[in-house]
Design a protein around this motif. Structure first.
Motif, PDB file in Angstrom:
ATOM      1  N   GLU A 596       0.800  -1.231   0.000  1.00  0.00           N
ATOM      2  CA  GLU A 596       0.000   0.000   0.000  1.00  0.00           C
ATOM      3  C   GLU A 596       0.833   1.282   0.000  1.00  0.00           C
ATOM      4  N   VAL A 597       2.146   1.180   0.185  1.00  0.00           N
ATOM      5  CA  VAL A 597       3.000   2.364   0.286  1.00  0.00           C
ATOM      6  C   VAL A 597       3.209   2.970  -1.093  1.00  0.00           C
ATOM      7  N   ARG A 598       3.034   4.305  -1.172  1.00  0.00           N
ATOM      8  CA  ARG A 598       3.162   5.013  -2.442  1.00  0.00           C
ATOM      9  C   ARG A 598       4.303   6.037  -2.445  1.00  0.00           C
ATOM     10  N   GLN A 599       4.644   6.600  -1.302  1.00  0.00           N
ATOM     11  CA  GLN A 599       5.693   7.622  -1.265  1.00  0.00           C
ATOM     12  C   GLN A 599       6.364   7.611   0.101  1.00  0.00           C
ATOM     13  N   ILE A 600       7.690   7.802   0.110  1.00  0.00           N
ATOM     14  CA  ILE A 600       8.452   7.880   1.355  1.00  0.00           C
ATOM     15  C   ILE A 600       9.341   9.111   1.281  1.00  0.00           C
ATOM     16  N   PHE A 601       9.140  10.018   2.215  1.00  0.00           N
ATOM     17  CA  PHE A 601       9.980  11.210   2.332  1.00  0.00           C
ATOM     18  C   PHE A 601      10.747  11.097   3.649  1.00  0.00           C
ATOM     19  N   SER A 602      12.068  11.067   3.565  1.00  0.00           N
ATOM     20  CA  SER A 602      12.894  10.804   4.740  1.00  0.00           C
ATOM     21  C   SER A 602      13.724  12.029   5.102  1.00  0.00           C
ATOM     22  N   THR A 603      13.897  12.209   6.403  1.00  0.00           N
ATOM     23  CA  THR A 603      14.800  13.232   6.922  1.00  0.00           C
ATOM     24  C   THR A 603      15.845  12.534   7.770  1.00  0.00           C
TER      25      THR A 603
END
Length: 760
Positions: A596-603
């Motif tokens: 189900e994951v569509r986008q990952i934004f990491s810091t």
């Protein structure tokens, strides 16, 4: 009643009075802001101080404790919470709700400035901020490119940021990620030793050489000419040519003892989008500005930049937008309000069986709601979750007063009275009961609007919006309804009603309603005759309902499925930035494996701490998947638990974008004995993990950072003419580096860092 009598006698006056509220409401509608939550004043002030290279114990004793002592005596302080980590001190001041947070922040700033001389000289300037909901970012974008990351950051900073900051309502644009240019002076320790030149002398020389100073005015040929000494560095080559020492014809330049490199700062934080390094920027709005309008303007500027190919090498992708959730909520609530209003009117039509009566009664809905917009504007409210929820809740109540008044007027008309007399006497007869009903509602919600505390600030707009709408519906019921009933309604005999098909259908419905009415009368008669049985039954139902309190949960806000979750990673002490980035990439790959994951934004390096990282994960919409967000979080938690040397916490996104992320339940253990604190902390964590329903249990008490300790031989140092302070400064300069000055390149400034060459 005088108000209804006046409206009946002066129909134009009554109509204009109500229309004036409607017009004011329509004008106010276009001026009301749209936001996610009401403007709330959180009574928190944070003091953040960077102490480069200092151990947590040194940060606590030299910085944190002194700041705590300084701010603890401020009037209105409820609690002081501090965190001391390597090179960083954070002191949080929680204030009482009645204290003005802005004035308290100014007082905190004064207290910290007063003790500035007692703090170590190597600290950076303290950053003092109050927690302001309105100052939180409303949009976050990630910028990808094939260009080097420093070039991308400079393009965003020089080209895109000025365009966005010109938008009306935008307070600031903050940039994160990418590399930052730095001029590095890498010295050879063997050459310095041969010249008996300490690194601090090199730093002092560079600071003295990089100056532009005014020299006053010179009178020449009858004119006053300004004199200025110009000596600022313009290029790295100028720095390399600086003369460090000139003695007896021997000249030592900087390039003789080291090299000057136009390089990059050592990174402690960066951002990534879907596994690729990216530069991100967040947009903060001005207090009280319309979030939806601002985000639309920002999106339009970015779209124009991309369409015109002003920045052709940049791919700008949205990561977070508060307006998306706000628009979705506004759209849903607006649909519920319209549907609820139409259903209320339909029910009224079925029971009154007269389109004129239904129309007169239904006018209370739009007039009351639209007029409420004016009062919301005067009170400084916005369209948000609380005010819209109030309107959706009250939509069925607004028509009640008009129904009661209109029904009683109709009853008087059935008694043979003319419309004018029926309107006057019917309204007067029922007026006290209508006012009692409305004032009962006001008595419930008005006190809620004046509650104190953070919850009270959230519910103020909810309660007062209901109060405005209900009060307006009472005014409409006593003015517009009697006036229209006296002039536009006539009594229709039953035989005339049956003349049409619709009339016959409504009469059959009326017969069904009369049957229900007869049953109700029998039940009512029995209740009046057996009051004690009714009281006993009501008491039993009340007591039974209290038992449900044991199974009802308690939350500040209800759980939502926005299709978003967060993964907080914490790495063991001693982990370098490159290792942290590799660990984050591994975690991204694991989370990306969830369907189900569509986008990952990491810091990577949250708040400059290389040991912490945050993954903001977007999933498909809840309408597009077969399982809930809780199941997805459970799967992510199980998969990340198998990763060694990484502590992962899977949680919901922050209550508000940019707000500090905090667990629902926190336990504070205080004391001066670190060994005892460690033992108690481990025991509490072990017991908490046995509680059903708990997850991601963790302690903020961490084991020490690996370190090397340099012990100074005081006697030997004194024989050589050194003090402990000078030795420590020299050692710090060789490892951490010294930034004695800056290089100006156009409008930008870059640090000039003096240190030993990396190979040493």
């Amino acid at each position: 009643m005088w108000i209804s009598d006046t409206s009946i006698k002066r129909p134009v006056f009554a109509t204009m009075a109500i229309l004036s509220f409607v017009v004011l409401g329509l004008v106010s509608l276009g001026r009301l802001g749209i936001d996610l939550f009401p403007e709330v004043n959180f009574p928190f002030v944070n003091v953040a101080i960077v102490f480069p290279g200092a151990a947590p114990e040194e940060v606590e004793s030299l910085v944190t404790q002194k700041v705590e002592d300084a701010v603890a005596g401020i009037n209105g302080v409820k609690r002081v919470i501090s965190t001391s980590t390597e090179g960083f001190s954070r002191v949080g001041v929680e204030l009482r709700l009645e204290v003005d947070a802005q004035a308290a922040a100014a007082e905190v700033r004064e207290k910290v400035a007063a003790i500035r001389g007692q703090l170590p000289p190597d600290i950076e300037d303290p950053m003092i901020q109050r927690f302001d909901v309105a100052a939180l970012p409303v949009m976050v974008y990630a910028v990808g490119s094939t260009l080097p990351s420093d070039r991308v950051r400079r393009l965003v900073d020089d080209e895109l940021k000025p365009l966005l900051e010109q938008i009306d309502g935008v307070a600031a644009v903050e940039i994160n990620g990418g590399q930052t240019r730095e001029i590095q002076v890498n010295l050879d320790p063997r050459r310095l030793e041969a010249l008996a030149m300490p690194i601090t002398e090199v730093a002092s020389k560079l600071a003295a050489e990089n100056l532009d100073l005014p020299g006053g005015n010179v009178e020449r040929d009858g004119r006053s000419v300004t004199l200025r000494t110009k000596g600022e560095f313009r290029t790295a080559d100028e720095i390399a040519g600086v003369i460090l020492r000139s003695d007896a014809g021997s000249t030592v330049r900087l390039k003789d003892v080291g090299t000057v490199v136009d390089g990059y700062e050592e990174r402690t934080t960066t951002t990534r989008l879907d596994g690729a390094d990216a530069v991100s920027f967040s947009v903060r709005k001005q207090s009280g500005a319309n979030t939806v309008e601002i985000t639309d303007r920002v999106a339009a500027v970015i779209a124009r930049v991309q369409d015109q190919r002003t920045l052709p090498d940049l791919q700008i992708k949205p990561v977070h937008n508060d307006a998306d959730f706000i628009k979705e909520n506004v759209r849903d609530v607006r649909g519920h309000i319209l549907f609820g209003g139409l259903m209320a009117v339909l029910v009224i039509f079925l029971f009154m069986r007269d389109w004129r009566s239904t129309l007169i009664t239904a006018l209370a809905l739009p007039t009351s709601v639209i007029a409420t917009f004016f009062f919301m504007y005067v009170a400084g409210f916005t369209f948000n979750m609380m005010s819209l929820m109030a309107l959706s809740l009250v939509i069925g109540i607004l028509i009640d007063d008009a129904v009661v008044v209109r029904e009683n007027i109709f009853r008087h008309m059935e008694m043979g009275k003319d419309p004018m007399r029926a309107a006057r006497e019917g309204t007067a007869e029922i007026g006290l009961a209508v006012m009692a009903t409305t004032f009962t509602i006001l008595a419930v919600f008005l006190p809620v609007g004046f509650m104190t505390g953070i919850v009270g600030q959230f519910f103020k707009q909810f309660a007062l919006t209901i109060a405005f709408a209900v009060a307006m519906s009472l005014l409409v019921a006593f003015t517009l309804d009697p006036m229209l009933s006296s002039r536009f309604v006539r009594f229709i005999p039953p035989e005339e009603r049956r003349a049409t098909k619709v009339g016959r259908f409504l009469e059959r419905w009326g017969e069904f309603y009369d049957g229900i009415d007869r049953v109700y009368h029998r039940v009512l008669g029995w209740a009046v005759e057996h009051p004690w049985k009714v009281m006993a039954a009501a008491t039993l139902v009340f007591l039974a309902s209290l038992s449900t309190l044991r199974v009802l949960g308690t939350e500040f806000v209800p759980a939502e499925d926005r299709g978003q979750m967060e993964v907080l990673l914490e790495l063991p002490p001693g982990t370098s930035f490159d290792q942290s980035e590799a660990a984050v990439a591994n975690a991204e790959a694991i989370v990306r494996g969830i369907p189900e994951v569509r986008q990952i934004f990491s810091t990577v390096g949250v708040n400059g701490d290389v040991l912490k990282a945050r993954l903001q994960v977007k999933t498909t919409s809840k309408l597009e998947r077969t399982r809930g967000l809780a199941a997805i979080k459970t799967e992510a938690r199980q998969k990340l638990a198998a990763v060694p040397m990484v502590k992962a916490t899977v949680t919901d996104p922050e209550f508000m974008q940019g707000a500090p992320s905090e667990a629902p339940v926190n336990i504070y253990v205080r004391g001066d004995d670190m060994t005892a604190l460690q033992r108690l902390s481990d025991e509490i964590v072990a017991r908490a993990r046995q509680v059903p329903g708990t997850a991601d249990i963790d302690s903020t008490l961490e084991s020490g950072q690996p370190e090397m300790v340099a012990h100074v031989n005081r006697s030997l140092a004194a024989d050589m003419g050194f003090e402990v302070a000078s030795v420590a400064s020299q050692l710090r300069g060789m490892v951490e580096g010294i930034v004695p000055t800056k290089l100006r390149d156009g409008e930008e400034e870059f640090d000039v860092r003096v240190r030993l060459a990396p190979e040493f």
